[in-house]
Structure formats: structure tokens, C-alpha cells
Design a protein around this motif. Sequence first.
Motif, PDB file in Angstrom:
ATOM      1  N   ASP A 326       0.834  -1.204   0.000  1.00  0.00           N
ATOM      2  CA  ASP A 326       0.000   0.000   0.000  1.00  0.00           C
ATOM      3  C   ASP A 326       0.872   1.257   0.000  1.00  0.00           C
ATOM      4  O   ASP A 326       0.564   2.241  -0.689  1.00  0.00           O
ATOM      5  CB  ASP A 326      -0.922   0.009   1.215  1.00  0.00           C
ATOM      6  CG  ASP A 326      -2.059  -1.000   1.098  1.00  0.00           C
ATOM      7  OD1 ASP A 326      -2.287  -1.507  -0.025  1.00  0.00           O
ATOM      8  OD2 ASP A 326      -2.702  -1.284   2.123  1.00  0.00           O
ATOM      9  N   ALA A 327       1.961   1.226   0.768  1.00  0.00           N
ATOM     10  CA  ALA A 327       2.845   2.394   0.843  1.00  0.00           C
ATOM     11  C   ALA A 327       3.522   2.647  -0.498  1.00  0.00           C
ATOM     12  O   ALA A 327       3.648   3.797  -0.934  1.00  0.00           O
ATOM     13  CB  ALA A 327       3.889   2.181   1.933  1.00  0.00           C
ATOM     14  N   ALA A 328       3.950   1.567  -1.168  1.00  0.00           N
ATOM     15  CA  ALA A 328       4.591   1.729  -2.477  1.00  0.00           C
ATOM     16  C   ALA A 328       3.606   2.293  -3.496  1.00  0.00           C
ATOM     17  O   ALA A 328       3.948   3.187  -4.290  1.00  0.00           O
ATOM     18  CB  ALA A 328       5.143   0.391  -2.956  1.00  0.00           C
ATOM     19  N   ALA A 329       2.363   1.787  -3.482  1.00  0.00           N
ATOM     20  CA  ALA A 329       1.353   2.288  -4.409  1.00  0.00           C
ATOM     21  C   ALA A 329       1.017   3.742  -4.112  1.00  0.00           C
ATOM     22  O   ALA A 329       0.798   4.548  -5.032  1.00  0.00           O
ATOM     23  CB  ALA A 329       0.101   1.423  -4.328  1.00  0.00           C
ATOM     24  N   ALA A 330       0.984   4.097  -2.837  1.00  0.00           N
ATOM     25  CA  ALA A 330       0.691   5.484  -2.459  1.00  0.00           C
ATOM     26  C   ALA A 330       1.794   6.422  -2.955  1.00  0.00           C
ATOM     27  O   ALA A 330       1.513   7.555  -3.369  1.00  0.00           O
ATOM     28  CB  ALA A 330       0.544   5.591  -0.940  1.00  0.00           C
ATOM     29  N   ARG A 331       3.020   5.954  -2.926  1.00  0.00           N
ATOM     30  CA  ARG A 331       4.120   6.780  -3.435  1.00  0.00           C
ATOM     31  C   ARG A 331       3.955   7.039  -4.934  1.00  0.00           C
ATOM     32  O   ARG A 331       4.242   8.134  -5.414  1.00  0.00           O
ATOM     33  CB  ARG A 331       5.460   6.094  -3.176  1.00  0.00           C
ATOM     34  CG  ARG A 331       5.925   6.120  -1.751  1.00  0.00           C
ATOM     35  CD  ARG A 331       7.348   5.623  -1.651  1.00  0.00           C
ATOM     36  NE  ARG A 331       7.715   5.304  -0.289  1.00  0.00           N
ATOM     37  CZ  ARG A 331       8.900   4.813   0.065  1.00  0.00           C
ATOM     38  NH1 ARG A 331       9.816   4.592  -0.875  1.00  0.00           N
ATOM     39  NH2 ARG A 331       9.171   4.541   1.324  1.00  0.00           N
TER      40      ARG A 331
END
Length: 485
Positions: A326-331
Amino acid sequence: MNDEFRAPGRGGWMLLGDHFAGALTAEYQRIYAETCPPGMASYMERYGVLARGIDVAFVHGHLYIAPVPLAGPREMRRPPPQALVWLMARVHPAFRTRTRAARRTLAERPWRAVNDNWFAAERAQWADRNRALQDVDPSSLDDAALREHLGACRANVVAGYTRHLEMHGDDLLPIGLLLARCAEWDIDAATASRALAGATPHEIAAAEPADWQLVTGYDLDSLAWCELHGIKRAEPGPAPAPLDLHPLVAPEHHDELEKLVLDARMAVPLRDDNGVFTGAWPMGLLRRAMLEAGRRLTLHDTNDALELTVAELDRRLSGSSEPSADAAAARALARAADSARSAPASLGPDFAIPPLTALPRALALMGAAQLAAADNMRGTETAVGIGDHPYTGRALVVDDASEAFDLIEPGDVIITQSTSPTWNAVLGYAGALVTTSGGLLSHAAVLARELGIPALIGEPNARLGMTTGMLVTVDPGNRTVARAS
């Protein structure tokens, strides 16, 4: 998040918009910040340039740079008094050291030896280094070996980028020196730069890219040559004849002029060629390794691996669950939003340039060369016209080189923000070129001269009202682009 663009530190900052169209990936930011300051400082010290180096900062992911003065505060809002500059240049140790270096540079022209060594030996050494990494199949490695390979690829990029930035003293200063001396002879930069036409040998211009050489941009999210299926590289056309500057210069300066033109013409092919082996190819190899890591991790999209740093991928491959998918996609989403922001060309106060007339001649001339190179790479308030005749053709409004590959029809007028060596193949099909950023020494201007196509460089309003498919006329003499009547 603060939506405003603010200066990231003291003094004035310039957007490197002619290289990067938007916000950069986290890993690319780290690599550039790690390599640009030492690489630039190295050549400035070696060649006697009137600056200690370059600072790098990122504002909403957009790259800004600022020169570091030899002495005095960075935030000067007006040039120091001429008398003070005269005294400092002759008393201050840093100025005295740079003056000696500048005198050596002008006497010895050390970029000639660098050029000769690049094409005789160093180019092949970088090719071997890159090929050794390219011969490793990341998909065949276990996780521990992939972590090691990621580290090796990153180390190769850091070494390559540092070397590429060091070589700006060799591939830009000779051109800047020609423009600076021509200015003293009342020859404008646009006229002087025509002496550089046809400087790139055919074998370099037509060289087939390496499989994992990036060809659609500089950052890790750009595509490599092997990822562009079905694309054929265009053969460059006949080289245009360079302009003979001798009639514009007094006879007593002809010997100097010939040396300046020779050095500047040597620098043109060195600039793009070394960037392939020290930048585009190493970065493509790192991209491949990062994507392989992404395929093994539980990410929402393999490409989200490019939003992580190499250190973060190393931790994930070691068993950590952070950063999460989720954090990678948010970036990725945040970077896309940052890329859509209109970044100002400069932040902070205007630069205060010391009066060059107060400096010793050698230091003043190298300072003028650095300024000429920087100004004509970046562009000024006035757009630059390349070529002698207007051209009318179908507009292709596009910012991504890979998209341009898919859409271009022979003879199209490419209208884009900027180009880089990654555009070389597609520009071979263009009838004309228009960019919203850049100057006489930008990649777009150099390629337009090499290909003999009309161009309008650095016209910020060029895209207003323009859409792909409409018929447009580029008039380099009047520095205009408009819908054809």
C-alpha cells in the motif's frame, strides 16, 4: 502537504526542467544528490571555474540546483562592489588557486586528452563494465544473490553518474569558451553555435542502443531499448555544413578561433556519447534489477518497486514487510500528483554574479565560459530558432519518447517540453521540433542542428492551443510556431 514551491535553502535555485519533466523517483533523487555535488565540484576545481560546486535539492520531487560561491554568502541579492571583487581575487586563497587552475586550463586545453582517452579506452571500459552486469540474468538469482546484484548495479550507477558529471568540464566548457570569446567579438551565441553543426560522427549518431540502455528518459521509470518492441532506429541524414566564423573575426584572432572551434566540436559528440555509457545504460540495468525484485514481492504492481529505494528493496528481499504494498502504491500516486504540478523555473532571489571585469583574465574567461554553457543549456527569456527556413507539418504534441515512437508519422512537427539523448531515434523521423524549455546547447538544439531540421527551442507558450493532428508552421527565423492558415 504544502502546495507551494518554496526555496529549499538560502540563495537562488534553478529548476533542471530541460532534463526532467516531472517529479523523480525516490532512488533517483538519492543517486543524483549523491553524485552531482562531488562530480561538479571536481571539474570546477580542476578547470578553474568561478564556483565551489553545485547544491541539489528536491521540491515536491522536482530537481533544483544552486551554485555554491567560492566565498561570501549564498544569498547575495546584488553583485558585490567591483573593488572588493578585485581585491578578493588577488588576496583570497580560493580565488588565487582557481586563477592558477584557469591559467593551466587555457594553456593546456586538458579536455583534448580526456576526449582522446574516452574514445580510445574509457568508453570500452564502461561498456565492458555494463555488459558484465547485463550478462547476469536477475531472474535466475536467489534472493540473496539478487540483493547483491542490486547493490552492484547501484554502485555502477553511482560511479557512472559521478564520472558523467565530472566530464561536464570536458564536454561543456569548451563550447562555453567558444561562445564566451565569440561574444567578445560581437558574435551572438546563435550564430556561433552554427559552427558546431555536423560535429557528431555518423558512427556515433547511428549506434544501436544497448538492450538495457534507457531510451525514453533518465529516471528509473523510463523504458529501456529492449522494452520498446517493434521500434526501428532511424538512420541520421547527411550532416549539415558548419558555419565558417572566420569572416566575422579579425585576422589576428583566427588562430585562436580555430582552436576554440576544434575543441568545441570535439565536445559535442563526447557529451551525449559518455552519457550513454555512464548514465543511461547503468540506470537501465538498475531498473531491470529493481523490477525483478518487484516481481518477487507482494506489490500491487511490479512497477511500484521503482517507487522504493534500493535499500528498501534489500530489506523486503531479506524478509521485512515494510514498506508495504500500500505504501509503495501510495508513493506512485503521490509522485504522479507532484509531476502534474507546474514547477517554477527558479526559487529564491536572483543570482548575484560578481563583475567578471574585476577578475584576472583567465578566471574571468573561465567564469564566462561556465555562464555561457549554463545559460545556453537552460535557455533565456527569448526562444531560440534553429534553421533558416519555415516548415509546415502535422503537429505531434507529446512528452514521452515511448509514446512518440508509437504515434509519429514521418515529417511530423514534434512539440514537447524537452528532449534528451533518449529521443535520438524518434527525432530522425521529425520534420521540425519545438520545445517549451532549453537553450542553444540543450539536447534539442544540438540534435536539430545535427539533423538539419528547423526548430524552435525554449518557447514556454508553444503548446498553448496545439493538439496532435493539426497543421502547424515552425518559423525559426521569426522564432514562432502557429497553426497553419
